[in-house]
Design a protein around this motif. Sequence first.
Motif, mmCIF file in Angstrom:
data_model
loop_
_atom_site.group_PDB
_atom_site.id
_atom_site.type_symbol
_atom_site.label_atom_id
_atom_site.label_comp_id
_atom_site.label_asym_id
_atom_site.label_seq_id
_atom_site.Cartn_x
_atom_site.Cartn_y
_atom_site.Cartn_z
ATOM 1 N N LEU A 121 -36.513 43.506 83.451
ATOM 2 C CA LEU A 121 -37.233 43.002 84.622
ATOM 3 C C LEU A 121 -38.644 42.584 84.240
ATOM 4 N N GLN A 122 -39.104 41.486 84.818
ATOM 5 C CA GLN A 122 -40.475 41.028 84.650
ATOM 6 C C GLN A 122 -41.261 41.354 85.928
ATOM 7 N N ASP A 123 -42.575 41.197 85.869
ATOM 8 C CA ASP A 123 -43.410 41.558 87.015
ATOM 9 C C ASP A 123 -43.654 40.383 87.961
ATOM 10 N N GLU A 124 -42.593 39.780 88.443
ATOM 11 C CA GLU A 124 -42.683 38.717 89.446
ATOM 12 C C GLU A 124 -42.413 39.329 90.821
ATOM 13 N N TYR A 125 -43.304 40.173 91.258
ATOM 14 C CA TYR A 125 -43.016 40.996 92.431
ATOM 15 C C TYR A 125 -44.116 41.010 93.486
ATOM 16 N N VAL A 126 -45.298 40.504 93.174
ATOM 17 C CA VAL A 126 -46.478 40.751 94.001
ATOM 18 C C VAL A 126 -46.311 40.191 95.413
ATOM 19 N N ARG A 127 -45.842 38.960 95.541
ATOM 20 C CA ARG A 127 -45.711 38.351 96.873
ATOM 21 C C ARG A 127 -44.763 39.160 97.749
ATOM 22 N N PHE A 128 -43.670 39.657 97.145
ATOM 23 C CA PHE A 128 -42.721 40.466 97.897
ATOM 24 C C PHE A 128 -43.361 41.760 98.388
ATOM 25 N N VAL A 129 -44.103 42.433 97.520
ATOM 26 C CA VAL A 129 -44.727 43.706 97.892
ATOM 27 C C VAL A 129 -45.786 43.483 98.966
ATOM 28 N N VAL A 130 -46.612 42.464 98.798
ATOM 29 C CA VAL A 130 -47.670 42.190 99.780
ATOM 30 C C VAL A 130 -47.060 41.861 101.139
ATOM 31 N N PRO A 180 -29.682 36.916 93.974
ATOM 32 C CA PRO A 180 -29.973 35.498 93.735
ATOM 33 C C PRO A 180 -30.187 34.663 94.989
ATOM 34 N N ASN A 181 -29.632 35.057 96.110
ATOM 35 C CA ASN A 181 -29.838 34.282 97.333
ATOM 36 C C ASN A 181 -31.015 34.782 98.156
ATOM 37 N N GLY A 182 -31.766 35.733 97.622
ATOM 38 C CA GLY A 182 -32.908 36.287 98.348
ATOM 39 C C GLY A 182 -34.081 35.340 98.398
ATOM 40 N N ALA A 183 -34.850 35.421 99.454
ATOM 41 C CA ALA A 183 -35.980 34.504 99.655
ATOM 42 C C ALA A 183 -37.060 34.674 98.593
ATOM 43 N N TYR A 184 -37.149 35.845 97.969
ATOM 44 C CA TYR A 184 -38.187 36.116 96.977
ATOM 45 C C TYR A 184 -37.635 36.115 95.546
ATOM 46 N N TYR A 185 -36.364 35.817 95.426
ATOM 47 C CA TYR A 185 -35.747 35.825 94.096
ATOM 48 C C TYR A 185 -36.237 34.625 93.286
ATOM 49 N N THR A 186 -36.444 34.837 91.989
ATOM 50 C CA THR A 186 -36.798 33.771 91.067
ATOM 51 C C THR A 186 -36.209 34.086 89.700
ATOM 52 N N ASP A 187 -35.855 33.051 88.964
ATOM 53 C CA ASP A 187 -35.336 33.260 87.613
ATOM 54 C C ASP A 187 -36.373 33.924 86.709
ATOM 55 N N LYS A 188 -37.658 33.795 87.088
ATOM 56 C CA LYS A 188 -38.725 34.416 86.294
ATOM 57 C C LYS A 188 -38.702 35.941 86.404
ATOM 58 N N LEU A 189 -37.864 36.450 87.310
ATOM 59 C CA LEU A 189 -37.755 37.893 87.470
ATOM 60 C C LEU A 189 -37.183 38.565 86.233
ATOM 61 N N TRP A 190 -36.465 37.800 85.422
ATOM 62 C CA TRP A 190 -35.724 38.375 84.302
ATOM 63 C C TRP A 190 -36.181 37.813 82.966
ATOM 64 N N GLY A 191 -36.333 38.723 81.981
ATOM 65 C CA GLY A 191 -36.650 38.296 80.627
ATOM 66 C C GLY A 191 -35.397 37.908 79.866
ATOM 67 N N ASP A 192 -35.587 37.484 78.637
ATOM 68 C CA ASP A 192 -34.461 37.053 77.811
ATOM 69 C C ASP A 192 -33.736 38.226 77.160
#
Length: 391
Positions: free
Chosen positions: A114-123, A141-153
């Motif tokens: 997991l990557q730290d693409e979470y701030v907007r969701f928490v706020v 994947p169908n969530g309004a705050y989901y992004t591919d940047k959420l996951w590392g390689d």
Amino acid sequence: MTLHQLDERIQELLDKHRIVGLAASVMRDGRQIWSGGYGWANLDRRIPVTERTVFRIASISKTVVATAIMRLVEQGLCALESDIGQYLGFPVRNPKHPQLPITLKHLMTHTSSLQDEYVRFVVDSRNENPPRLRLTDILLPNGAYYTDKLWGDGQPGDPGGFEYTNLGAVILATIVEKLTGERFDLYCRRHIFEPLGMKDTSFNINDIKDLDDVATLYQFNEKENRYIAQLDDFQGQRSEPIDYSDYVPGVNGALFSPQGGLRTTVQDLARFLEAHANRGERNGARILKPETVDLMHAAHWSGYRREGFFRNSGLQFLITEDLIPGQRLIGHSGDAYGLLSDMFFHKQQRWGIILFMNGLHQTKSQQGVYFKAEEDLARLLHDTFLKDNRS
């Protein structure tokens, strides 16, 4: 060194690093032996820091999250190596490695991918009243705050894919709720804080009796040459409390900011540190079994991240030899909204140091991974109270 001389040396360091306010505590032989407060909890209102000033302590909060999870592991309600999806009630997968489960241990060692693409969701979660957002809104994947940047390689569980993630703590808090049926803040209060006598500690600001006891967090503005309040500048006024009457535990642990939103005093956090230094027990109150605490403090990941700040990790506990030279310490640091915080202890000798600073000039030495103010204060307290302890 006399206590008067110590106060003078601490004041010199406050001036040197332009520290707004400081609360500190020292533990020896598994018990707190000293605490103190210096400087200002609120600059405009000239409220001084004392050892009973409440600070939002940032990422040290994660050690409480881990303690809550490990209580449930002890009770057989979950297992470190199990897929978190079975506890959340929906699948959680890195789309680059869909066949690999993500486990509690992955979250607790920052190897979940997991990557730290979470701030907007928490706020946004915290700004809703009553709350409506769900963890599925960011993890599916169908969530309004989901992004591919959420996951590392990297693959989940791969030590080489270590990535410090705050979202992991949010997921862990949600699992605590799901497995217990209790709101995360209430679970921690009933099963950790109250048994340890931590009366001024909570993940819920409404539990803090007097907002004038809460330290405002400041960052220095170079252009204006002054400190500007970033968080907890309540001016003695409470905002409208969040309506949790219809909240279902296990929907969204982000509501209580488990990744960094614990508010506590150095006196209270010293009780938590004592419990960990004494293998899960304080004054007859046991919150974890000794073998569980030892497991949490053992190194489960080793590597080199963030210019060497992360070298060894337990289960949401950091292991460092950089804060005080020659001393292998276990605990956690915090850094948010201008605050710096530290809670570390020596496992074998059971001494420890806690530091809260609500604003300062943050500078690092060329070789160090901690800020100079942290190093100077920790080493001063160690030399004053603990130097006779052999390594």
